[in-house]
Design a protein around this motif. Structure first.
Motif, PDB file in Angstrom:
ATOM      1  N   THR A 235       0.849  -1.196   0.000  1.00  0.00           N
ATOM      2  CA  THR A 235       0.000   0.000   0.000  1.00  0.00           C
ATOM      3  C   THR A 235       0.882   1.242   0.000  1.00  0.00           C
ATOM      4  OG1 THR A 235      -0.119   0.102   2.439  1.00  0.00           O
ATOM      5  CG2 THR A 235      -1.840  -1.136   1.306  1.00  0.00           C
ATOM      6  N   GLU A 236       0.388   2.294  -0.626  1.00  0.00           N
ATOM      7  CA  GLU A 236       1.071   3.580  -0.557  1.00  0.00           C
ATOM      8  C   GLU A 236       0.755   4.236   0.784  1.00  0.00           C
ATOM      9  OE1 GLU A 236       3.160   4.800  -2.772  1.00  0.00           O
ATOM     10  OE2 GLU A 236       2.903   3.059  -4.096  1.00  0.00           O
ATOM     11  N   PHE A 237       1.582   5.190   1.191  1.00  0.00           N
ATOM     12  CA  PHE A 237       1.393   5.851   2.477  1.00  0.00           C
ATOM     13  C   PHE A 237       0.014   6.508   2.542  1.00  0.00           C
ATOM     14  CE2 PHE A 237       1.812   8.978   5.795  1.00  0.00           C
ATOM     15  CZ  PHE A 237       2.669   8.387   6.709  1.00  0.00           C
ATOM     16  N   ASN A 238      -0.756   6.163   3.566  1.00  0.00           N
ATOM     17  CA  ASN A 238      -2.092   6.719   3.810  1.00  0.00           C
ATOM     18  C   ASN A 238      -3.064   6.436   2.652  1.00  0.00           C
ATOM     19  OD1 ASN A 238      -4.014   8.050   5.412  1.00  0.00           O
ATOM     20  ND2 ASN A 238      -3.604  10.031   4.480  1.00  0.00           N
ATOM     21  N   GLU A 239      -2.911   5.270   2.037  1.00  0.00           N
ATOM     22  CA  GLU A 239      -3.810   4.858   0.969  1.00  0.00           C
ATOM     23  C   GLU A 239      -4.347   3.457   1.261  1.00  0.00           C
ATOM     24  OE1 GLU A 239      -4.803   6.639  -1.534  1.00  0.00           O
ATOM     25  OE2 GLU A 239      -3.455   8.346  -1.323  1.00  0.00           O
TER      26      GLU A 239
ATOM     27  N   ARG B 138      -5.686   0.103   2.546  1.00  0.00           N
ATOM     28  CA  ARG B 138      -5.697  -0.491   3.899  1.00  0.00           C
ATOM     29  C   ARG B 138      -4.823   0.285   4.867  1.00  0.00           C
ATOM     30  NH1 ARG B 138      -4.294  -4.611   0.722  1.00  0.00           N
ATOM     31  NH2 ARG B 138      -2.264  -4.781   1.732  1.00  0.00           N
ATOM     32  N   GLY B 139      -3.933   1.124   4.312  1.00  0.00           N
ATOM     33  CA  GLY B 139      -3.008   1.872   5.159  1.00  0.00           C
ATOM     34  C   GLY B 139      -3.489   3.261   5.526  1.00  0.00           C
ATOM     35  N   ARG B 140      -4.758   3.580   5.245  1.00  0.00           N
ATOM     36  CA  ARG B 140      -5.266   4.910   5.581  1.00  0.00           C
ATOM     37  C   ARG B 140      -5.232   5.131   7.089  1.00  0.00           C
ATOM     38  NH1 ARG B 140      -9.134   3.306   1.852  1.00  0.00           N
ATOM     39  NH2 ARG B 140     -10.704   3.005   3.484  1.00  0.00           N
ATOM     40  N   CYS B 141      -4.736   6.290   7.475  1.00  0.00           N
ATOM     41  CA  CYS B 141      -4.532   6.595   8.891  1.00  0.00           C
ATOM     42  C   CYS B 141      -5.837   6.526   9.687  1.00  0.00           C
ATOM     43  CB  CYS B 141      -3.904   7.979   9.058  1.00  0.00           C
ATOM     44  SG  CYS B 141      -2.347   8.208   8.169  1.00  0.00           S
ATOM     45  N   TYR B 142      -6.919   7.084   9.118  1.00  0.00           N
ATOM     46  CA  TYR B 142      -8.153   7.193   9.884  1.00  0.00           C
ATOM     47  C   TYR B 142      -8.859   5.857  10.103  1.00  0.00           C
ATOM     48  CZ  TYR B 142     -10.817   7.022   5.482  1.00  0.00           C
ATOM     49  OH  TYR B 142     -11.357   6.645   4.283  1.00  0.00           O
ATOM     50  N   LEU B 143      -8.384   4.769   9.480  1.00  0.00           N
ATOM     51  CA  LEU B 143      -8.965   3.461   9.753  1.00  0.00           C
ATOM     52  C   LEU B 143      -8.719   3.050  11.206  1.00  0.00           C
ATOM     53  CD1 LEU B 143      -8.080   1.407   6.543  1.00  0.00           C
ATOM     54  CD2 LEU B 143     -10.252   2.478   7.138  1.00  0.00           C
ATOM     55  N   CYS B 144      -7.618   3.530  11.756  1.00  0.00           N
ATOM     56  CA  CYS B 144      -7.278   3.188  13.141  1.00  0.00           C
ATOM     57  C   CYS B 144      -7.253   4.411  14.055  1.00  0.00           C
ATOM     58  CB  CYS B 144      -5.914   2.500  13.199  1.00  0.00           C
ATOM     59  SG  CYS B 144      -5.824   0.935  12.303  1.00  0.00           S
TER      60      CYS B 144
ATOM     61  N   GLY C 195      -6.055  19.520   2.591  1.00  0.00           N
ATOM     62  CA  GLY C 195      -5.371  18.644   1.645  1.00  0.00           C
ATOM     63  C   GLY C 195      -3.882  18.508   1.892  1.00  0.00           C
ATOM     64  N   VAL C 196      -3.438  18.823   3.109  1.00  0.00           N
ATOM     65  CA  VAL C 196      -2.018  18.686   3.451  1.00  0.00           C
ATOM     66  C   VAL C 196      -1.702  17.205   3.638  1.00  0.00           C
ATOM     67  CG1 VAL C 196      -0.211  19.251   5.104  1.00  0.00           C
ATOM     68  CG2 VAL C 196      -1.955  20.949   4.524  1.00  0.00           C
ATOM     69  N   SER C 197      -0.681  16.715   2.963  1.00  0.00           N
ATOM     70  CA  SER C 197      -0.329  15.300   3.024  1.00  0.00           C
ATOM     71  C   SER C 197       0.214  14.916   4.398  1.00  0.00           C
ATOM     72  CB  SER C 197       0.728  14.982   1.965  1.00  0.00           C
ATOM     73  OG  SER C 197       1.225  13.671   2.127  1.00  0.00           O
ATOM     74  N   CYS C 198      -0.174  13.727   4.865  1.00  0.00           N
ATOM     75  CA  CYS C 198       0.333  13.223   6.149  1.00  0.00           C
ATOM     76  C   CYS C 198       1.846  13.024   6.112  1.00  0.00           C
ATOM     77  CB  CYS C 198      -0.342  11.899   6.499  1.00  0.00           C
ATOM     78  SG  CYS C 198      -2.128  11.998   6.734  1.00  0.00           S
ATOM     79  N   THR C 199       2.387  12.801   4.908  1.00  0.00           N
ATOM     80  CA  THR C 199       3.829  12.592   4.792  1.00  0.00           C
ATOM     81  C   THR C 199       4.626  13.832   5.181  1.00  0.00           C
ATOM     82  OG1 THR C 199       3.782  13.235   2.447  1.00  0.00           O
ATOM     83  CG2 THR C 199       3.550  10.891   2.947  1.00  0.00           C
ATOM     84  N   SER C 200       3.949  14.989   5.244  1.00  0.00           N
ATOM     85  CA  SER C 200       4.640  16.221   5.624  1.00  0.00           C
ATOM     86  C   SER C 200       5.276  16.101   7.002  1.00  0.00           C
ATOM     87  CB  SER C 200       3.663  17.400   5.619  1.00  0.00           C
ATOM     88  OG  SER C 200       3.048  17.548   4.367  1.00  0.00           O
ATOM     89  N   CYS C 201       4.641  15.347   7.885  1.00  0.00           N
ATOM     90  CA  CYS C 201       5.138  15.219   9.256  1.00  0.00           C
ATOM     91  C   CYS C 201       5.378  13.771   9.680  1.00  0.00           C
ATOM     92  CB  CYS C 201       4.157  15.848  10.250  1.00  0.00           C
ATOM     93  SG  CYS C 201       3.756  17.574   9.928  1.00  0.00           S
ATOM     94  N   HIS C 202       4.783  12.809   8.971  1.00  0.00           N
ATOM     95  CA  HIS C 202       4.789  11.437   9.471  1.00  0.00           C
ATOM     96  C   HIS C 202       5.377  10.415   8.509  1.00  0.00           C
ATOM     97  CE1 HIS C 202       2.359  12.881  12.778  1.00  0.00           C
ATOM     98  NE2 HIS C 202       1.404  13.289  11.960  1.00  0.00           N
TER      99      HIS C 202
END
Length: 453
Positions: A171-175, A177-183, A216-223
């Motif tokens: 999975t790509e970051f925050n895409e 099954r890997g979406r952050c808000y799932l957990c 629309g700020v990407s989570c990768t900016s900080c995580h």
């Protein structure tokens, strides 16, 4: 027969008949299981767990199987393991039937259990139904898929590493099954320190995770550092369980592997996969700094195109001369230097040519560079002439012909761009062929349009 003899005979018969029943009862007790040297640590972790009042046979045998001949034969297999093994561990993976877990006395799989939001960690909740409904190809999740023995400190537990593998593999970051808000819940808590512990006034808009998501700020900016590893298949480990080397040929058949190992409960995920980590690190900048691809996702793509000599329209595949002997960048880039930003780099060196070939090859780089530069200048002049020809015929010829000419011009310029940005001397022969193909395009444009001017 005298009454006394009858009594003795009756007692003997009862004793003989009760011995198997007594042994069956005794061998079904947890204490009997714990008497084997290979089971002592498992018995200890069971005795320290919440399930210490549940007998081993109630979990390790399906309901109704505990006191059958089948169960005893399974027990004998453990006895043979006990007698044959000098070690202190059990090599065979324990099998737990789902029905042992979901009986009415334990964890009945009703709507309450299926939909109940369980707090897995301080910040992560879990719902059973979601995971049973959405599985990876070939998988059939069992209770023991997640609730298994992964640590010598616990009889069984839910390993975070198992969660990470399923959620982040492929999975790509925050895409997906890997979406952050799932957990994780999207927080409204202000991130700036100046807003800590104070009531936010209406005309001030603090920065929160929710406001960043809405913007629309990407989570990768900080995580970006939170997920590391790819969960690759360790094909060589197939031979730990399988004698035939042919087994490794099927190792990448995801559906088959999951059917046999996950659905069939024959292996632990990490018998096959490398782990994926999901945690914060102290130096977040070092993670990004050391991974060029984060900022340069296709770095040196033109250099690679030149070296591999990829096939293009009008140009056959022509790899660099040293490709066959697997010469890489470090063979020629041996001279230490700095780039325009003052960063240390390795530059190509004429001395590297002489080191492998002869002293005469020391001048080869300059000669190749001069030859390519001369041809490139001629091609650029021809491109400018072709572009001028297109401008002159606007409105005089059909739009289709102008569009066709522009496509030819764009393709020719792309070939020259490959040479310029990929440094043509990496593959002189291929570079000259690219220039020739580009020149053919430019000259065709000039000849065609000048005839119709």
């Amino acid at each position: 027969m005298s009454p006394k003899k009858k009594a003795v005979l009756f007692f003997f018969v009862v004793l003989v008949l009760s011995l198997p029943l007594g042994f069956e009862y005794y061998s079904s007790q947890p204490g009997f299981c714990g008497s084997c040297h290979i089971m002592k640590k498992y018995y200890r972790t069971w005795n320290d767990s919440k399930h210490r009042n549940i007998a081993c046979v109630d979990c390790h045998y399906a309901p109704g199987e505990q006191h059958t001949i089948t169960a005893k034969f399974k027990g004998l297999s453990q006895l043979f393991s006990y007698l044959a093994s000098p070690g202190s561990t059990v090599r065979k993976r324990a099998y737990i039937d789902d029905q042992s877990c979901v009986t009415s006395k334990c964890h009945p799989m009703d709507e309450k259990l299926a939909t109940k939001k369980i707090l897995f960690t301080e910040n992560v909740s879990y719902v059973h139904k979601t995971h049973f409904d959405k599985t990876i190809e070939g998988q059939k999740l069992h209770c023991a898929t997640c609730h298994n023995h992964t640590s010598s400190k616990a009889h069984f537990n839910v390993s975070e590493e198992t969660c990470f593998l399923c959620h982040f593999k492929n999975t790509e970051f925050n895409e997906g099954r890997g979406r952050c808000y799932l957990c994780h819940e999207v927080s409204d808590k202000p991130l700036q320190k100046q807003f800590e512990g104070i009531k936010v006034v209406s005309d001030v808009k603090p920065i929160t995770h929710r406001s960043l998501e809405e913007a629309g700020v990407s989570c990768t900016s900080c995580h970006i550092e939170l997920v590391r590893g790819t969960g690759e298949i360790k094909t060589e480990d197939c031979l730990n369980c399988h004698e035939e080397e042919e087994a490794t040929a099927k190792a990448l058949d995801k559906k088959l592997m999951h059917e046999k190992h996950v659905a069939g409960q024959q292996a632990d995920c990490f018998n096959c996969h490398e782990s994926i980590t999901h945690k914060e690190v102290d130096d977040i900048l070092e993670v990004v700094r050391s991974q060029c691809k984060f900022c340069h996702p296709d770095h040196h793509m033109y250099q690679k195109a030149i070296l591999t000599g990829e096939k293009l329209e009008g140009v056959p595949k022509t790899p660099a001369l040293m490709t066959e002997v697997k010469t890489n960048c470090l063979a020629c880039h041996t001279k230490k230097g700095v780039d325009a930003q003052g960063q240390p780099i390795l530059r190509g060196s004429p001395e590297a040519c002489a080191a492998c070939h002869t002293k005469e090859h020391k001048n080869m780089l300059k000669e190749w560079q001069a030859a390519i530069s001369k041809e490139l200048t001629t091609a650029k002049n021809s491109a400018a002439e072709a572009e001028s020809a297109i401008s002159k015929v606007k409105g005089k010829v059909s739009k289709e012909r102008v569009d066709e000419a522009r496509d030819m011009l764009t393709k020719g310029k792309h070939y020259l761009r490959i040479i310029e940005l990929g440094h043509g001397l990496h593959n002189k022969k291929y570079s000259i062929m690219l220039i020739d193909a580009a020149m053919n395009n430019f000259e065709d444009i000039i000849d065609d349009l000048n005839d119709n001017e």
